[in-house]
Motif scaffolding. Structure first.
Motif, PDB file in Angstrom:
ATOM      1  N   ARG A  14       0.785  -1.111   0.019  1.00 44.28           N
ATOM      2  CA  ARG A  14       0.069   0.015   0.030  1.00 44.28           C
ATOM      3  C   ARG A  14       0.687   1.466   0.118  1.00 44.28           C
ATOM      4  O   ARG A  14       0.534   2.438  -0.694  1.00 44.28           O
ATOM      5  N   VAL A  16       3.749   1.569  -1.710  1.00 41.36           N
ATOM      6  CA  VAL A  16       4.121   1.788  -3.149  1.00 41.36           C
ATOM      7  C   VAL A  16       2.940   2.191  -3.887  1.00 41.36           C
ATOM      8  O   VAL A  16       3.156   3.353  -4.596  1.00 41.36           O
ATOM      9  N   ILE A  17       1.804   1.655  -3.572  1.00 37.02           N
ATOM     10  CA  ILE A  17       0.650   2.553  -4.247  1.00 37.02           C
ATOM     11  C   ILE A  17       0.378   3.920  -3.929  1.00 37.02           C
ATOM     12  O   ILE A  17       0.165   4.944  -4.664  1.00 37.02           O
ATOM     13  N   ALA A  18       0.448   4.254  -2.574  1.00 35.27           N
ATOM     14  CA  ALA A  18       0.335   5.537  -1.949  1.00 35.27           C
ATOM     15  C   ALA A  18       1.491   6.602  -2.879  1.00 35.27           C
ATOM     16  O   ALA A  18       1.161   7.763  -3.219  1.00 35.27           O
ATOM     17  N   ILE A  20       3.146   5.786  -5.717  1.00 30.94           N
ATOM     18  CA  ILE A  20       2.425   6.178  -7.014  1.00 30.94           C
ATOM     19  C   ILE A  20       1.653   7.600  -7.246  1.00 30.94           C
ATOM     20  O   ILE A  20       1.763   8.308  -7.992  1.00 30.94           O
ATOM     21  N   ILE A  21       0.782   7.329  -6.197  1.00 32.38           N
ATOM     22  CA  ILE A  21      -0.350   8.376  -6.433  1.00 32.38           C
ATOM     23  C   ILE A  21       0.176   9.557  -6.052  1.00 32.38           C
ATOM     24  O   ILE A  21      -0.055  10.797  -6.661  1.00 32.38           O
ATOM     25  N   LEU A  22       1.158   9.791  -5.038  1.00 30.49           N
ATOM     26  CA  LEU A  22       1.632  11.070  -4.590  1.00 30.49           C
ATOM     27  C   LEU A  22       2.800  11.713  -5.772  1.00 30.49           C
ATOM     28  O   LEU A  22       2.358  12.852  -6.180  1.00 30.49           O
ATOM     29  N   SER A  24       2.491  10.977  -9.075  1.00 28.30           N
ATOM     30  CA  SER A  24       1.705  11.317 -10.064  1.00 28.30           C
ATOM     31  C   SER A  24       1.229  12.703  -9.644  1.00 28.30           C
ATOM     32  O   SER A  24       1.289  13.726 -10.717  1.00 28.30           O
ATOM     33  N   ALA A  25       0.495  12.854  -8.565  1.00 31.27           N
ATOM     34  CA  ALA A  25       0.091  14.111  -8.194  1.00 31.27           C
ATOM     35  C   ALA A  25       0.839  15.501  -8.314  1.00 31.27           C
ATOM     36  O   ALA A  25       0.722  16.294  -9.040  1.00 31.27           O
ATOM     37  N   LEU A  28       1.964  16.128 -11.907  1.00 33.43           N
ATOM     38  CA  LEU A  28       0.627  17.177 -12.442  1.00 33.43           C
ATOM     39  C   LEU A  28       0.921  18.743 -12.015  1.00 33.43           C
ATOM     40  O   LEU A  28       0.841  19.529 -12.807  1.00 33.43           O
ATOM     41  N   LEU A  29       0.956  18.607 -10.587  1.00 33.76           N
ATOM     42  CA  LEU A  29       1.384  20.003 -10.041  1.00 33.76           C
ATOM     43  C   LEU A  29       2.534  20.744 -10.404  1.00 33.76           C
ATOM     44  O   LEU A  29       2.346  21.829 -10.883  1.00 33.76           O
ATOM     45  N   ARG A  31       3.816  20.451 -13.512  1.00 30.27           N
ATOM     46  CA  ARG A  31       3.653  20.663 -14.952  1.00 30.27           C
ATOM     47  C   ARG A  31       2.604  21.988 -14.760  1.00 30.27           C
ATOM     48  O   ARG A  31       2.725  22.813 -15.690  1.00 30.27           O
ATOM     49  N   LEU A  32       1.632  21.978 -13.903  1.00 29.18           N
ATOM     50  CA  LEU A  32       0.711  22.943 -14.053  1.00 29.18           C
ATOM     51  C   LEU A  32       1.450  24.348 -13.671  1.00 29.18           C
ATOM     52  O   LEU A  32       0.939  25.488 -13.887  1.00 29.18           O
ATOM     53  N   PHE A  33       2.462  24.030 -12.399  1.00 25.77           N
ATOM     54  CA  PHE A  33       3.090  25.342 -12.050  1.00 25.77           C
ATOM     55  C   PHE A  33       3.865  25.986 -13.334  1.00 25.77           C
ATOM     56  O   PHE A  33       3.909  27.289 -13.514  1.00 25.77           O
TER      57      PHE A  33
END
Lengths: 611, 420
Positions: A14, A16-18, A20-22, A24-25, A28-29, A31-33
């Protein structure tokens, strides 16, 4: 059912999954910046996306003649433009019906435009009629990718004064990079009045900022039009030209090479400015302009060359008036001082021939018979007069007098591409002969208006106006008012005094009157009009002599001063003088009574190409 | 069945709160896209926001209905639901209508319904049911293959609808398989490696990559020169990777549809073909980029308002958020998704039953994938794959599917102490 499978060995996955999610987010942030904060280019793109800067072109100012006759105006044309990439679900049938074309034509034109560019506008139909335009305007929103581009083209009431008007063309890359006002596709006056008065005629472009959506549909003004600027219409020009006289002059000069310049002596206003051969000003308008221009450029008769302002000739015998005036002013001779003429003048190895005429001659008869001997003697005596330390000083004194007649420098009023003429300075002779190597006889040809002298037809006419005025001239100009007929064009109204006494001018006016009444210009006498004139027959290396005549009338209250040059036509009395006399008759009486005289000129042709 | 007097008893409030917040944000942004000066009623069914209001209300009713059901309904009927949706997915191939080149829709009146959105839910139920049936500690090969088949079957049917995006969503359930030990970390690693090499090969010459990999292999082999076994494995690996890299071009050229290729090329090379395949991405980036830190303000977006961004209410709704609410708005949105995902993970991990945990991770995988791919594509991080942003994008099927999944999980979570 109470079996519980323990998967504890996988519980740490879990994390590792957490992770990956973090990650990824955070990606995204990050790139948005970059997009929203770090890189400003996207803000610009959004603006250019939805804002359209629409330029409103003001109408170009009109051009009138001195009597309020409209000479140059504008005609609106509408070109139907297409951007093939934006053509979208249009009702082809309706479109074709509106335009009066068939589907095949539609398809082939669209294909042609697409080949040119998918995203740039091409002309779909040039110069559509006003009724078609009106019908289109209503339905244009249904024809995605099509729009109507209004353009104005110059129109001319009469096919005259081409060189004076000049023409309007697209601003080239040089102009665009030097003047931020002009954008590609903008029009600019390229020569003549269109160029000299460009800023007045063009007015000021207006900019409207409109919002559009993705389909290029107009949504409305940006910020309620707060940043819009209004177009300011160009101002009209009220010229000094008399369109009837101008037209008549061009008729008389048909099939001849040369020019006519007519000036109103009391104001310096140019009444007619003829350069021949000429061409229809309409040739340099619109789509055919470039092609027509090229063929005019290649014409051996050089129709683009404005002879009235740019041709420089030795003035010939008409210059004898100036020399006589200088001699009278300097006290070299009095009006009654006489010299005998044997038909040839000898001085230190130089001889100048003269025609046979009564002898002896004085200031008046010297002009009347155009005596070369008289002119040579007084010129030599002027250059050799005592009171100067050197020939250079004496020559410079003479030259200053000559230039005070407006010869040898441009007037710089409102005539574009005007040449200065030529009166060389003493340095010129110093360079050629050495400072002590030249004498009055070296430059003797100046005495009879030949040699190192260049005068434009405009300068000849102005010189004549100065004589008609008995000692002064107003700077010749062509625009008398700007904007409204009462708004005087003060920029070009210069007053120039000539430092020669009025009485000497009176002597010369008398002489010139005699030229016409009883002298070399007798052939061109106008019944009932007192005219003063002087013939000139200019030797030149290009074949037959140039025929020159200057004149003014009426002698006591001059209303017109004129110069006429007919290249390679022979004696001044034979062609130039009749043309001048016809012009004067036309201007002063409104009609020409000597029809055989007129006919003779109209039928004459001297268009042998220059060797 | 026991009568339920308070259906919200033991329901996780943070998830409910996040759910309501996100559908509200979604509706406001859909409204912003279609808003015009001639203000219409918010229930105007000719507008997207009007329809979305209907979808929201029905979704809430659906959610309440789910909460009223007994948990045993989901555990008992999971297979039946799964089978029904397999049949529906087959049916849509024959009787469905095509929208945006995807034959995945049933049309009822003015509303279109996409069964694949709910098929994800059915698949999650089936997967949970399958894992809860395991009786041994270590799942055998047959078990693993069947687990993968449960995912692959609907995925294949969706692929037949030419809906690549949703197919890939089914692929995201690999995360569940990983969590449950069906596949190992190596699979994830090699999966990531395969994608990286794929992109690199499209960017660079394949021989450069093979050369670089060869050099890397030699260096590692030199370090490991004492261990013959490891070196041999290394060379074997190098051979396989080289073959893959070599094959990528072939795979790409022959197996990808032209419009997919165009989308990938647009992403990789950037700034090309701005009027064609690159148009969406370019306009989307302009919309988001022009928002700046604080955004242009609610209803003030120029990009979205004037229709420069296509599919603004559905797949590209994030553009409106980016343009009107700026970096602050996008950060908050991403924060909300992170909060939802981590809260769901926390709930999933506290489940006593395998069914609930597997179901929980299924919806986490699905939401995470939607979230990553949807936002990623609007800002040019991943190719344009048409899948909606959960709870925010316009669309009834998507909202219903997500609501079903979330509320089913909430119900399972509320009854976690009763189960098994």
């Amino acid at each position: 059912m109470h079996i519980k499978v323990k998967t504890t060995q996988f519980d740490n996955r879990r994390k590792v999954i957490a992770g990956i999610i973090l990650v990824s987010a955070l990606l995204l942030l990050g790139r948005l910046f970059i997009l929203q904060i770090a890189d400003p280019s996207y803000k610009m793109s959004a603006q250019s996306n939805y804002l359209r800067h629409i330029t409103d072109y003001p109408t170009r100012g009109l051009i009138y003649d001195r009597n309020g006759e409209l000479l140059v105006y504008n005609e609106a044309h509408y070109d139907l433009m297409v951007i093939p990439g934006q053509v979208w679900e249009i009702d082809t049938l309706e479109f074709c019906n509106l335009l009066g074309i068939d589907i095949d034509t539609f398809e082939s034109r669209l294909l042609q435009a697409r080949r040119h560019s998918r995203f740039r506008a091409s002309v779909f139909e040039r110069q559509i009629s006003k009724t078609t335009f009106a019908a289109f305007q209503e339905k244009l929103f249904r024809f995605q990718g099509f729009y109507v581009q209004p353009r104005t083209l110059r129109k001319y009431s009469y096919p005259i004064a081409t060189h004076t008007f000049g023409y309007v063309g697209e601003a080239g890359p040089n102009i665009i990079s030097n003047d931020p006002y002009y954008r590609p596709g903008d029009f600019i006056g390229i020569s003549g009045l269109e160029s000299a008065y460009e800023e007045i005629l063009r007015g000021q472009k207006g900019i409207r900022i409109r919002m559009v959506d993705v389909l290029n549909r107009d949504i409305g003004p940006f910020q309620d039009g707060r940043y819009d600027t209004l177009a300011i219409a160009g101002q009209n020009l009220y010229t000094t030209l008399d369109h009837i006289l101008q037209t008549y002059g061009e008729q008389l000069m048909k099939n001849k090479r040369g020019s006519i310049v007519a000036i109103e002596p009391s104001t310096g206003e140019i009444l007619a400015l003829v350069s021949s051969p000429s061409f229809d000003p309409g040739l340099l308008v619109g789509r055919q302009r470039t092609r027509n221009y090229r063929s005019l450029q290649n014409d051996p008769l050089k129709p683009l060359f404005n002879r009235a302002l740019q041709a420089q000739y030795p003035p010939g015998s008409v210059f004898k008036i100036v020399n006589t005036l200088i001699a009278l002013q300097d006290g070299i001779v009095t009006p009654s001082t006489s010299f005998s003429c044997s038909g040839i003048y000898h001085t230190r190895g130089i001889s100048i021939r003269c025609r046979s005429h009564p002898s002896p001659v004085n200031a008046i008869t010297g002009i009347q018979y155009s005596c070369n001997t008289y002119s040579s003697i007084i010129f030599q005596n002027t250059i050799n007069q005592s009171g100067f330390n050197s020939i250079q000083e004496a020559f410079t004194h003479w030259r200053r007098h000559v230039m005070s007649f407006g010869i040898g420098r441009p007037f710089e009023s409102d005539l574009s591409h005007e040449l200065s003429g030529l009166v060389v300075s003493s340095d010129y002779y110093d360079r050629i002969y050495g400072p002590s190597g030249w004498r009055s006889q070296t430059i003797l040809s100046l005495g009879i208006g030949q040699g190192e002298l260049g005068v434009t037809p405009l300068q000849l006419a102005n010189m004549t106006a100065a004589i008609a005025n008995r000692g002064y001239y107003h700077t010749p100009h062509i625009v008398r008012a700007i904007g409204s007929p009462d708004n005087q064009n003060s920029d070009v109204q210069g007053f120039n005094h000539i430092d020669i006494d009025k009485e000497h001018f009176e002597t010369m006016v008398k002489a010139m009157h005699l030229v016409v009444e009883e002298g070399t210009g007798n052939f061109s006498r106008i019944p009932g009009i007192a005219m003063g004139g002087k013939t000139g027959t200019v030797q030149n290396p290009h074949g037959e002599n140039h025929s020159v005549f200057v004149a003014f009338a009426p002698v006591d209250n001059p209303q017109i001063a004129i110069s006429v040059v007919v290249e390679n036509a022979g004696y001044g009395s034979v062609w130039a003088a009749p043309i001048a006399s016809l012009m004067i008759e036309k201007y002063l009486t409104g009609e020409v009574k000597r029809s055989w005289f007129e006919q003779r000129v109209l039928e004459a042709s001297f268009l042998t190409p220059n060797p | 069945m026991r009568p339920q007097f308070n259906i919200f008893k033991d329901i996780d409030k943070p998830v409910i709160f996040l759910y309501l917040l996100m559908i509200s944000i979604g509706w406001l942004n859909i409204f912003a896209v279609e808003y015009t000066e001639a203000h219409k009623h918010i229930f105007d069914l000719s507008t997207s926001y009007g329809k979305q209001m209907v979808w929201i209300i029905t979704a809430l009713l659906l959610g309440a209905a789910v909460l009223m059901l007994d948990v045993r309904f989901f555990t008992s009927f999971s297979w039946i639901i799964y089978m029904v949706f397999l049949v529906v997915l087959v049916g849509v191939l024959f009787f469905g209508v095509e929208i945006n080149a995807t034959k995945a829709w049933f049309r009822i009146g003015g509303f279109a319904f996409q069964p694949s959105e709910v098929a994800k839910y059915a698949t999650a139920l089936a997967l949970a049911s399958w894992f809860s049936s395991i009786r041994t500690k270590t799942p055998d090969m047959m078990f693993r293959i069947k687990a993968i088949a449960i995912i692959a079957l609907p995925a294949a049917l969706v692929l037949l609808q030419k809906d690549v995006g949703t197919t890939l969503v089914f692929g995201s359930l690999i995360l569940v398989l990983y969590r449950e030990g069906v596949i190992g970390g190596l699979v994830l690693f090699f999966g990531a490696l395969a994608i990286t090499l794929f992109v690199l090969t499209l960017l660079l010459n394949e021989f450069i990559i093979i050369g670089a990999l060869g050099l890397l292999t030699m260096i590692i082999a030199f370090i490991l020169r004492k261990k013959v076994q490891a070196v041999l494995q290394l060379f074997g690996l190098f051979l396989i990777i080289s073959l893959y890299v070599y094959a990528v071009d072939h795979i790409y050229e022959n197996l990808f549809e032209p419009h997919h290729k165009a989308r990938i090329e647009v992403l990789i090379h950037g700034g090309i073909d701005l009027q064609g395949a690159g148009y969406n991405l370019n306009q989307s980036k302009i919309a988001i980029g022009s928002g700046g830190l604080w955004g242009k303000g609610f209803l003030n977006g120029t990009q979205t308002k004037f229709n420069f961004v296509p599919e603004q209410t559905t797949d590209f709704i994030f553009c409106t958020i980016g343009e009107e609410w700026g970096f602050v708005g996008t950060t908050v949105t991403i924060g909300l998704f992170l909060a939802l995902l981590f809260r769901l993970m926390l709930l999933a991990e506290r489940q006593k039953s395998v069914f609930s945990r597997v179901f929980g991770y299924s919806i986490i995988s699905i939401i995470f994938f939607h979230f990553l791919i949807n936002i990623g594509m609007t800002i040019g991080l991943v190719p344009v794959i048409g899948i909606p942003l959960p709870l925010i994008s316009y669309g009834g099927s998507s909202l219903w599917g997500m609501t079903l999944m979330l509320f089913t999980f909430l119900k399972l979570d509320a009854k976690r102490l009763d189960m098994l």
